[in-house]
Design a protein around this motif. Structure first.
Motif, PDB file in Angstrom:
ATOM      1  N   TRP A 107      41.977  41.398  38.545  1.00 45.08           N
ATOM      2  CA  TRP A 107      42.329  42.804  38.351  1.00 45.08           C
ATOM      3  C   TRP A 107      43.656  42.938  37.606  1.00 45.08           C
ATOM      4  O   TRP A 107      43.802  43.804  36.759  1.00 45.08           O
ATOM      5  N   LYS A 108      44.631  42.093  37.944  1.00 43.19           N
ATOM      6  CA  LYS A 108      45.932  42.149  37.251  1.00 43.19           C
ATOM      7  C   LYS A 108      45.780  41.800  35.776  1.00 43.19           C
ATOM      8  O   LYS A 108      46.480  42.351  34.931  1.00 43.19           O
ATOM      9  N   ALA A 157      49.545  47.394  36.999  1.00 42.12           N
ATOM     10  CA  ALA A 157      49.178  47.897  38.331  1.00 42.12           C
ATOM     11  C   ALA A 157      49.981  47.190  39.415  1.00 42.12           C
ATOM     12  O   ALA A 157      50.237  45.989  39.346  1.00 42.12           O
ATOM     13  N   ASN A 160      43.396  56.455  40.764  1.00 39.25           N
ATOM     14  CA  ASN A 160      44.143  55.479  39.955  1.00 39.25           C
ATOM     15  C   ASN A 160      44.242  54.112  40.627  1.00 39.25           C
ATOM     16  O   ASN A 160      45.189  53.379  40.395  1.00 39.25           O
ATOM     17  N   SER A 161      43.251  53.784  41.461  1.00 41.63           N
ATOM     18  CA  SER A 161      43.341  52.507  42.176  1.00 41.63           C
ATOM     19  C   SER A 161      41.988  51.815  42.285  1.00 41.63           C
ATOM     20  O   SER A 161      40.939  52.433  42.128  1.00 41.63           O
ATOM     21  N   LYS A 172      43.135  55.419  34.540  1.00 39.85           N
ATOM     22  CA  LYS A 172      44.225  54.444  34.430  1.00 39.85           C
ATOM     23  C   LYS A 172      44.523  53.887  35.820  1.00 39.85           C
ATOM     24  O   LYS A 172      44.910  54.622  36.731  1.00 39.85           O
ATOM     25  N   ILE A 173      44.340  52.594  35.982  1.00 42.68           N
ATOM     26  CA  ILE A 173      44.564  51.949  37.276  1.00 42.68           C
ATOM     27  C   ILE A 173      46.040  51.571  37.397  1.00 42.68           C
ATOM     28  O   ILE A 173      46.568  50.819  36.581  1.00 42.68           O
ATOM     29  N   THR A 174      46.697  52.137  38.425  1.00 42.12           N
ATOM     30  CA  THR A 174      48.106  51.850  38.664  1.00 42.12           C
ATOM     31  C   THR A 174      48.342  51.132  39.990  1.00 42.12           C
ATOM     32  O   THR A 174      49.448  50.684  40.252  1.00 42.12           O
ATOM     33  N   LYS A 226      43.263  42.608  33.952  1.00 45.30           N
ATOM     34  CA  LYS A 226      42.714  43.829  33.334  1.00 45.30           C
ATOM     35  C   LYS A 226      43.711  44.983  33.363  1.00 45.30           C
ATOM     36  O   LYS A 226      43.670  45.850  32.494  1.00 45.30           O
ATOM     37  N   HIS A 227      44.553  45.006  34.380  1.00 44.54           N
ATOM     38  CA  HIS A 227      45.489  46.126  34.605  1.00 44.54           C
ATOM     39  C   HIS A 227      46.876  45.545  34.900  1.00 44.54           C
ATOM     40  O   HIS A 227      47.359  45.603  36.033  1.00 44.54           O
ATOM     41  N   GLU A 280      33.535  49.208  39.606  1.00 47.22           N
ATOM     42  CA  GLU A 280      34.947  49.448  39.293  1.00 47.22           C
ATOM     43  C   GLU A 280      35.171  50.676  38.418  1.00 47.22           C
ATOM     44  O   GLU A 280      36.254  51.247  38.433  1.00 47.22           O
TER      45      GLU A 280
END
Length: 127
Positions: free
Chosen positions: A94-95, A101, A67-68, A2-4, A97-98, A54
């Motif tokens: 990226w935002k 984050a 997580n990054s 989980k990318i935060t 997709k996540h 990624e």
């Protein structure tokens, strides 16, 4: 995974010299790392190069790699308009997709660091 966090870095190299993701990969291997720690590298002309895939855990910010995602701007503290435009593109993708984050600079996660030598949060809000 989980990318935060979406973390912006700089290569801490002279602003008048260009380097590639392959160069950074070699530097990281020479430090006995498994390879380039960043997921993307943005060269001086704004070219976006792939680093670590990624889906692989990064090696770019101690305590937060799992997580990054990390992107590295080539240079020290004078980034080109093309680089900042490309950075905006990378972070926007990226935002997408996540969406939850947080966008931050390396220095926001490690008080001993100044990288990327500008306030990423303030820049992102203004872009």
């Amino acid at each position: 995974m989980k990318i935060t966090k979406l973390v912006v870095h700089c290569s801490d190299t002279p602003d008048d010299r260009d380097f590639t993701a392959a160069d950074i990969h070699l530097w990281h291997v020479q430090r006995n790392w498994s390879g380039i720690g960043y997921h993307k590298v943005i060269r001086r002309d704004g070219t976006i190069e792939n680093g670590r895939p990624e889906f692989w855990t990064g090696a770019h910010v101690k305590g937060h790699n799992r997580n990054s995602l990390g992107v590295c701007l080539v240079g020290r503290d004078e980034f080109t308009p093309d680089q900042l435009h490309s950075l905006c593109n990378v972070l926007t993708r990226w935002k997408d997709k996540h969406p939850l984050a947080e966008i931050c600079g390396h220095r926001d996660l490690d008080p001993k660091k100044t990288c990327p030598n500008f306030d990423v949060c303030e820049w992102w809000e203004g872009s």
